[in-house]
Design an enzyme around this catalytic site. Structure first.
Site, PDB file in Angstrom:
ATOM      1  CG  ASN A  16      -1.847   1.144   1.305  1.00 29.05           C
ATOM      2  OD1 ASN A  16      -1.440   2.276   1.065  1.00 29.05           O
ATOM      3  ND2 ASN A  16      -3.101   0.906   1.638  1.00 29.05           N
ATOM      4  CG  ASP A  18      -3.103   4.641   0.562  1.00 31.70           C
ATOM      5  OD1 ASP A  18      -3.076   4.449  -0.664  1.00 31.70           O
ATOM      6  OD2 ASP A  18      -3.982   4.193   1.312  1.00 31.70           O
ATOM      7  CG  HIS A  19       0.541   6.367   4.749  1.00 34.54           C
ATOM      8  ND1 HIS A  19      -0.385   7.371   4.952  1.00 34.54           N
ATOM      9  CD2 HIS A  19      -0.030   5.219   5.182  1.00 34.54           C
ATOM     10  CE1 HIS A  19      -1.465   6.847   5.509  1.00 34.54           C
ATOM     11  NE2 HIS A  19      -1.273   5.546   5.655  1.00 34.54           N
ATOM     12  NE  ARG A  27       7.767  21.695   2.778  1.00 35.32           N
ATOM     13  CZ  ARG A  27       9.065  21.656   3.042  1.00 35.32           C
ATOM     14  NH1 ARG A  27       9.604  20.603   3.547  1.00 35.32           N
ATOM     15  NH2 ARG A  27       9.841  22.645   2.801  1.00 35.32           N
ATOM     16  CG  HIS A  52      -8.149   4.319   0.648  1.00 33.78           C
ATOM     17  ND1 HIS A  52      -8.326   4.250   2.015  1.00 33.78           N
ATOM     18  CD2 HIS A  52      -9.352   4.687   0.144  1.00 33.78           C
ATOM     19  CE1 HIS A  52      -9.573   4.581   2.308  1.00 33.78           C
ATOM     20  NE2 HIS A  52     -10.214   4.855   1.192  1.00 33.78           N
ATOM     21  NE  ARG A  54      -8.435   7.764   3.992  1.00 36.50           N
ATOM     22  CZ  ARG A  54      -9.366   7.537   4.928  1.00 36.50           C
ATOM     23  NH1 ARG A  54     -10.452   8.274   4.991  1.00 36.50           N
ATOM     24  NH2 ARG A  54      -9.206   6.581   5.814  1.00 36.50           N
ATOM     25  NE  ARG A  58      -7.689  11.628   5.070  1.00 30.71           N
ATOM     26  CZ  ARG A  58      -8.259  11.073   6.148  1.00 30.71           C
ATOM     27  NH1 ARG A  58      -7.559  10.270   6.904  1.00 30.71           N
ATOM     28  NH2 ARG A  58      -9.498  11.343   6.472  1.00 30.71           N
ATOM     29  CG  HIS A  59      -3.627   8.955   1.318  1.00 32.87           C
ATOM     30  ND1 HIS A  59      -4.447   8.253   0.490  1.00 32.87           N
ATOM     31  CD2 HIS A  59      -3.924   8.548   2.582  1.00 32.87           C
ATOM     32  CE1 HIS A  59      -5.213   7.444   1.214  1.00 32.87           C
ATOM     33  NE2 HIS A  59      -4.931   7.607   2.492  1.00 32.87           N
ATOM     34  CD  GLU A  79      -7.535   0.043   0.767  1.00 37.16           C
ATOM     35  OE1 GLU A  79      -7.818   1.047   1.452  1.00 37.16           O
ATOM     36  OE2 GLU A  79      -6.614  -0.719   1.032  1.00 37.16           O
ATOM     37  CB  THR A 109      -5.918   4.798   9.382  1.00 41.09           C
ATOM     38  OG1 THR A 109      -5.741   3.739   8.445  1.00 41.09           O
ATOM     39  CG2 THR A 109      -6.140   4.208  10.774  1.00 41.09           C
ATOM     40  CB  THR A 110      -9.669   2.081   6.857  1.00 41.90           C
ATOM     41  OG1 THR A 110      -9.133   2.756   5.727  1.00 41.90           O
ATOM     42  CG2 THR A 110     -11.025   1.530   6.521  1.00 41.90           C
ATOM     43  CD  GLU A 160      -7.292  -5.990   2.903  1.00 45.01           C
ATOM     44  OE1 GLU A 160      -7.401  -5.843   1.672  1.00 45.01           O
ATOM     45  OE2 GLU A 160      -6.552  -5.298   3.623  1.00 45.01           O
ATOM     46  CG  HIS A 203      -5.708  -1.340   9.207  1.00 49.01           C
ATOM     47  ND1 HIS A 203      -5.275  -0.667  10.319  1.00 49.01           N
ATOM     48  CD2 HIS A 203      -6.217  -0.400   8.371  1.00 49.01           C
ATOM     49  CE1 HIS A 203      -5.537   0.622  10.172  1.00 49.01           C
ATOM     50  NE2 HIS A 203      -6.095   0.815   8.982  1.00 49.01           N
ATOM     51  N   GLY A 204      -2.276  -2.405  10.000  1.00 49.86           N
ATOM     52  CA  GLY A 204      -1.441  -2.374  11.197  1.00 49.86           C
ATOM     53  C   GLY A 204      -0.383  -3.461  11.259  1.00 49.86           C
ATOM     54  N   GLY A 225       0.973  -1.229   4.457  1.00 48.29           N
ATOM     55  CA  GLY A 225       1.399   0.083   4.002  1.00 48.29           C
ATOM     56  C   GLY A 225       2.200   0.853   5.011  1.00 48.29           C
TER      57      GLY A 225
HETATM   58  N1  PXP Z   1      -6.043  -2.876   3.894  1.00 44.50           N
HETATM   59  C1  PXP Z   1      -6.966  -1.896   3.867  1.00 44.50           C
HETATM   60  C2  PXP Z   1      -8.301  -2.217   3.315  1.00 44.50           C
HETATM   61  C3  PXP Z   1      -6.662  -0.595   4.321  1.00 44.50           C
HETATM   62  O1  PXP Z   1      -7.601   0.367   4.304  1.00 44.50           O
HETATM   63  C4  PXP Z   1      -5.363  -0.337   4.786  1.00 44.50           C
HETATM   64  C5  PXP Z   1      -4.995   1.046   5.258  1.00 44.50           C
HETATM   65  O2  PXP Z   1      -5.111   1.953   4.249  1.00 44.50           O
HETATM   66  C6  PXP Z   1      -4.422  -1.373   4.768  1.00 44.50           C
HETATM   67  C7  PXP Z   1      -4.794  -2.638   4.344  1.00 44.50           C
HETATM   68  C8  PXP Z   1      -3.014  -1.156   5.174  1.00 44.50           C
HETATM   69  O3  PXP Z   1      -2.929  -0.809   6.512  1.00 44.50           O
HETATM   70  P1  PXP Z   1      -1.548  -0.259   7.069  1.00 44.50           P
HETATM   71  O4  PXP Z   1      -1.249   1.012   6.339  1.00 44.50           O
HETATM   72  O5  PXP Z   1      -1.818  -0.072   8.512  1.00 44.50           O
HETATM   73  O6  PXP Z   1      -0.515  -1.323   6.778  1.00 44.50           O
END
Ligand code: PXP
Length: 253
Positions: A16, A18-19, A27, A52, A54, A58-59, A79, A109-110, A160, A203-204, A225
């Protein structure tokens, strides 16, 4: 649908990105470039890219999805929230997979999974054109059997399972509640697999907590991510991903 055998199933890593876009947008500049991160991830052994889009952008932005669709050779997991705008974009981009997530503007976050059970009719109608266009539709849900059964009924290909609570409990040192959450994730994965759903998780997840999730045999894909993007500051993105792959392969070998 007959569930496939769980023996020797490879475990895919969806990166992922996104970040990378979060840092870029902080910036208002053009870097770091999420596409460059995706190409690096691909070279480092990621099996797919997750992004993702959104509602508040935002990202990831629309242009990032265009760039990813044009340049990456591994599948894109798009996503998004289940809104009409996102449905139209998904139908335009035609990504490999569309993962539906709940989305609140005020969240960082989600948080929590999608409530498929309470919104079954609308979500069934929502995913029908996506399925017809060939997307693998995934529901980002908790391990609650009601959510899993509803996802199967509406014709999703994938669920998921949200590993956020498990990750948080472990990070806070609540080992026994984390074990109970893990057991519930295991039962959820079994139930989903038996219902003919492909099982993903995410996630996490970090180097420290990923092992027990990797050990759930029904899980065929992890989406990771935030931790890996953070770790990339210290080791570089390629090595950060390679280390995650190594840990995944070690448990699955
Ligand atoms: N899966 C889904 C559906 C998510 O929304 C996210 C967070 O954007 C992730 C996985 C990844 O989570 P993390 O960034 O905490 O690894």
């Amino acid at each position: 649908m007959t569930p496939t055998s769980v023996a020797h199933r490879p475990l895919r890593l969806g990166m992922n990105i996104d970040h990378v876009a979060t840092v870029r947008n902080a910036r208002g500049s053009a870097w770091p470039d999420p596409l460059r991160a995706a190409l690096l991830a691909e070279a480092a052994g990621a099996d797919g890219i997750t992004a993702h889009l959104r509602e508040d952008r935002r990202h990831i932005r629309d242009g990032d999805i265009d760039a990813l669709m044009a340049a990456i050779s591994i599948p894109l997991n798009f996503e998004c929230a289940a809104t009409a705008d996102m449905q139209a974009l998904a139908l335009r981009y035609k990504p490999h997979a569309v993962c539906l997530v709940p989305e609140k503007r005020e969240e960082r976050t989600t948080e929590g999974g999608l409530d498929v059970a309470s919104d079954e009719t609308r979500l069934a109608e929502f995913i029908a054109p996506l399925r017809a266009a060939g997307a693998r539709v995934s529901m980002f849900i908790s391990h609650d059997p009601r959510q899993i059964e509803a996802s199967a009924r509406i014709g999703a290909a994938v669920v998921e399972l949200h590993t956020g609570l498990y990750s948080e409990l472990l990070a806070d040192g609540h080992v026994e509640p984390a074990q109970r959450e893990l057991a519930a994730l295991r039962r959820g994965a079994q139930l989903a697999h038996a219902a003919g759903l492909e099982v993903h998780a995410g996630h996490g997840l970090t180097y420290e907590n990923v092992g027990p999730i990797v050990a759930i045999p029904e899980v065929v894909e992890l989406n990771i991510g935030h931790f890996l993007i953070g770790e990339a500051i210290f080791r570089g993105l390629g090595p950060a991903i390679e280390e995650m792959r190594r840990r995944m392969d070690e448990v699955r070998k």
